[in-house]
Design a protein around this motif. Structure first.
Motif, mmCIF file in Angstrom:
data_model
loop_
_atom_site.group_PDB
_atom_site.id
_atom_site.type_symbol
_atom_site.label_atom_id
_atom_site.label_comp_id
_atom_site.label_asym_id
_atom_site.label_seq_id
_atom_site.Cartn_x
_atom_site.Cartn_y
_atom_site.Cartn_z
ATOM 1 N N GLY A 19 -20.204 22.084 -55.547
ATOM 2 C CA GLY A 19 -20.608 22.756 -56.778
ATOM 3 C C GLY A 19 -21.991 23.379 -56.743
ATOM 4 N N HIS A 20 -22.688 23.300 -55.601
ATOM 5 C CA HIS A 20 -24.051 23.836 -55.503
ATOM 6 C C HIS A 20 -24.271 24.443 -54.130
ATOM 7 C CE1 HIS A 20 -24.259 20.826 -58.695
ATOM 8 N NE2 HIS A 20 -25.184 21.608 -59.220
ATOM 9 N N HIS A 21 -24.755 25.675 -54.111
ATOM 10 C CA HIS A 21 -24.981 26.360 -52.838
ATOM 11 C C HIS A 21 -26.269 27.184 -52.880
ATOM 12 C CE1 HIS A 21 -22.933 29.480 -55.246
ATOM 13 N NE2 HIS A 21 -23.645 30.334 -54.529
ATOM 14 N N LEU A 22 -26.724 27.528 -51.684
ATOM 15 C CA LEU A 22 -27.871 28.420 -51.510
ATOM 16 C C LEU A 22 -27.379 29.756 -51.005
ATOM 17 C CD1 LEU A 22 -30.261 26.044 -49.521
ATOM 18 C CD2 LEU A 22 -30.545 26.744 -51.906
ATOM 19 N N ARG A 23 -28.043 30.813 -51.446
ATOM 20 C CA ARG A 23 -27.856 32.135 -50.864
ATOM 21 C C ARG A 23 -29.149 32.918 -51.038
ATOM 22 N NH1 ARG A 23 -28.124 35.839 -54.670
ATOM 23 N NH2 ARG A 23 -26.863 35.722 -56.546
ATOM 24 N N PRO A 24 -29.367 33.935 -50.202
ATOM 25 C CA PRO A 24 -30.589 34.729 -50.358
ATOM 26 C C PRO A 24 -30.695 35.307 -51.767
ATOM 27 C CG PRO A 24 -29.539 35.227 -48.268
ATOM 28 C CD PRO A 24 -28.557 34.373 -49.058
ATOM 29 N N ILE A 25 -31.879 35.250 -52.319
ATOM 30 C CA ILE A 25 -32.104 35.759 -53.675
ATOM 31 C C ILE A 25 -32.096 37.289 -53.652
ATOM 32 C CG2 ILE A 25 -34.640 35.879 -53.686
ATOM 33 C CD1 ILE A 25 -34.320 34.277 -56.458
ATOM 34 N N ARG A 26 -31.702 37.873 -54.769
ATOM 35 C CA ARG A 26 -31.646 39.331 -54.910
ATOM 36 C C ARG A 26 -32.366 39.733 -56.192
ATOM 37 N NH1 ARG A 26 -25.611 38.499 -53.380
ATOM 38 N NH2 ARG A 26 -25.248 38.152 -55.595
ATOM 39 N N GLU A 27 -32.766 40.982 -56.234
ATOM 40 C CA GLU A 27 -33.409 41.511 -57.439
ATOM 41 C C GLU A 27 -32.517 41.323 -58.664
ATOM 42 O OE1 GLU A 27 -35.231 45.723 -59.179
ATOM 43 O OE2 GLU A 27 -34.458 45.642 -57.133
ATOM 44 N N SER A 28 -31.227 41.477 -58.479
ATOM 45 C CA SER A 28 -30.288 41.363 -59.598
ATOM 46 C C SER A 28 -30.170 39.932 -60.143
ATOM 47 C CB SER A 28 -28.911 41.876 -59.185
ATOM 48 O OG SER A 28 -28.409 41.123 -58.090
ATOM 49 N N ASP A 29 -30.779 38.964 -59.476
ATOM 50 C CA ASP A 29 -30.765 37.580 -59.970
ATOM 51 C C ASP A 29 -31.806 37.337 -61.054
ATOM 52 O OD1 ASP A 29 -28.714 36.732 -58.209
ATOM 53 O OD2 ASP A 29 -30.184 36.421 -56.604
ATOM 54 N N VAL A 30 -32.569 38.347 -61.411
ATOM 55 C CA VAL A 30 -33.676 38.164 -62.353
ATOM 56 C C VAL A 30 -33.215 37.578 -63.688
ATOM 57 C CG1 VAL A 30 -33.670 40.524 -63.306
ATOM 58 C CG2 VAL A 30 -35.817 39.183 -63.245
ATOM 59 N N ASP A 31 -32.031 37.924 -64.156
ATOM 60 C CA ASP A 31 -31.549 37.394 -65.434
ATOM 61 C C ASP A 31 -31.400 35.872 -65.407
ATOM 62 O OD1 ASP A 31 -31.435 39.897 -66.672
ATOM 63 O OD2 ASP A 31 -29.373 40.246 -66.049
ATOM 64 N N LEU A 32 -31.170 35.316 -64.227
ATOM 65 C CA LEU A 32 -31.059 33.865 -64.077
ATOM 66 C C LEU A 32 -32.372 33.252 -63.587
ATOM 67 C CD1 LEU A 32 -27.523 33.666 -62.425
ATOM 68 C CD2 LEU A 32 -28.116 33.368 -64.846
ATOM 69 N N ASP A 33 -33.092 33.985 -62.749
ATOM 70 C CA ASP A 33 -34.335 33.465 -62.180
ATOM 71 C C ASP A 33 -35.426 33.323 -63.244
ATOM 72 O OD1 ASP A 33 -35.908 32.815 -59.637
ATOM 73 O OD2 ASP A 33 -37.138 34.416 -60.506
ATOM 74 N N TYR A 34 -35.606 34.335 -64.050
ATOM 75 C CA TYR A 34 -36.700 34.313 -65.021
ATOM 76 C C TYR A 34 -36.641 33.097 -65.953
ATOM 77 C CZ TYR A 34 -40.245 35.903 -68.291
ATOM 78 O OH TYR A 34 -41.367 35.977 -69.077
ATOM 79 N N PRO A 35 -35.487 32.823 -66.584
ATOM 80 C CA PRO A 35 -35.469 31.630 -67.448
ATOM 81 C C PRO A 35 -35.609 30.323 -66.658
ATOM 82 C CG PRO A 35 -33.330 32.737 -67.493
ATOM 83 C CD PRO A 35 -34.265 33.611 -66.715
ATOM 84 N N ALA A 36 -35.119 30.292 -65.415
ATOM 85 C CA ALA A 36 -35.263 29.079 -64.602
ATOM 86 C C ALA A 36 -36.737 28.824 -64.299
ATOM 87 C CB ALA A 36 -34.460 29.210 -63.309
ATOM 88 N N VAL A 37 -37.437 29.867 -63.867
ATOM 89 C CA VAL A 37 -38.855 29.729 -63.516
ATOM 90 C C VAL A 37 -39.690 29.425 -64.753
ATOM 91 C CG1 VAL A 37 -40.880 30.985 -62.677
ATOM 92 C CG2 VAL A 37 -38.710 31.148 -61.432
ATOM 93 N N MET A 38 -39.532 30.221 -65.781
ATOM 94 C CA MET A 38 -40.384 30.050 -66.961
ATOM 95 C C MET A 38 -40.031 28.769 -67.729
ATOM 96 S SD MET A 38 -42.497 32.341 -66.390
ATOM 97 C CE MET A 38 -43.566 32.483 -67.829
ATOM 98 N N GLY A 39 -38.790 28.330 -67.642
ATOM 99 C CA GLY A 39 -38.396 27.075 -68.272
ATOM 100 C C GLY A 39 -38.964 25.858 -67.561
ATOM 101 N N SER A 40 -39.383 26.027 -66.322
ATOM 102 C CA SER A 40 -39.974 24.946 -65.522
ATOM 103 C C SER A 40 -41.405 25.294 -65.117
ATOM 104 C CB SER A 40 -39.116 24.705 -64.275
ATOM 105 O OG SER A 40 -37.805 24.331 -64.618
ATOM 106 N N ARG A 41 -42.007 26.245 -65.802
ATOM 107 C CA ARG A 41 -43.269 26.822 -65.384
ATOM 108 C C ARG A 41 -44.397 25.805 -65.215
ATOM 109 N NH1 ARG A 41 -48.066 28.601 -65.462
ATOM 110 N NH2 ARG A 41 -48.616 27.479 -67.318
ATOM 111 N N GLU A 42 -44.548 24.896 -66.148
ATOM 112 C CA GLU A 42 -45.669 23.956 -66.046
ATOM 113 C C GLU A 42 -45.568 23.103 -64.787
ATOM 114 O OE1 GLU A 42 -46.671 21.767 -69.570
ATOM 115 O OE2 GLU A 42 -46.449 23.554 -70.818
ATOM 116 N N ARG A 43 -44.380 22.592 -64.489
ATOM 117 C CA ARG A 43 -44.200 21.777 -63.281
ATOM 118 C C ARG A 43 -44.348 22.627 -62.033
ATOM 119 N NH1 ARG A 43 -39.960 20.428 -60.271
ATOM 120 N NH2 ARG A 43 -38.513 21.351 -61.743
#
Length: 164
Positions: A19-43
């Protein structure tokens, strides 16, 4: 001379656990990356802020998109690698793994990773912690990788002299 052999082909998919995998990140992942990063920003800032100045409290969606575009170019050129951790459907970005050329002496690659706050300390993070070193050993042409934040603290890494 490249930090990786010319004929090296980087992995495009790696199953971390069911249920969990890695793949190279793409520019089009921003819709998922931004909330993940900013939701965990302090840590994440506590981990990477002093070394990378990331993620800034003021990081915008467009700045994140530009950062992901840069990562994609670097991956294609084998300059550095950013792998995103996803669920099977890729409906959530759950973390990232960075594989970079060495900035400090004593290693031929520098690797670090993170998961979103909701997974910190849990099964997925433990699986990623076990997976990454084994994956690097099995799949990457590195003889002496350094796991920053794992086998050397960020403070000790920052204190090392720069290469060159």
């Amino acid at each position: 001379m490249s930090w990786l052999p010319e004929d090296f082909v980087h992995p495009v998919h790696a199953e971390v656990l069911p249920g969990h995998h890695l793949r190279p990140i793409r520019e089009s992942d921003v819709d998922l990356d931004y909330p993940a990063v900013m939701g965990s920003r302090e840590r994440l800032w506590a981990l990477y802020g002093e070394a990378w100045g990331w993620p800034a409290a003021t990081m915008s969606f467009e700045a994140d998109r530009a950062d992901l575009a840069r990562h994609a170019v670097e991956i294609a050129a084998h300059q550095s690698f950013n792998y995103a951790l996803f669920d099977t459907a890729e409906s959530a970005l759950l973390g990232c793994v960075y594989i970079d050329p060495p900035e400090k002496p004593g290693a031929d690659g520098e690797i670090c990773w993170w998961v979103v706050d909701e997974l910190a300390g849990g099964e997925v993070e433990a699986a990623l912690d076990a997976f990454v070193p084994a994956w690097i050993a099995a799949r990457w042409p590195l003889k002496s990788p350094r796991y920053i934040g794992r086998d050397i603290s960020w403070a000790d890494w920052i204190a090392l002299p720069a290469l060159g």
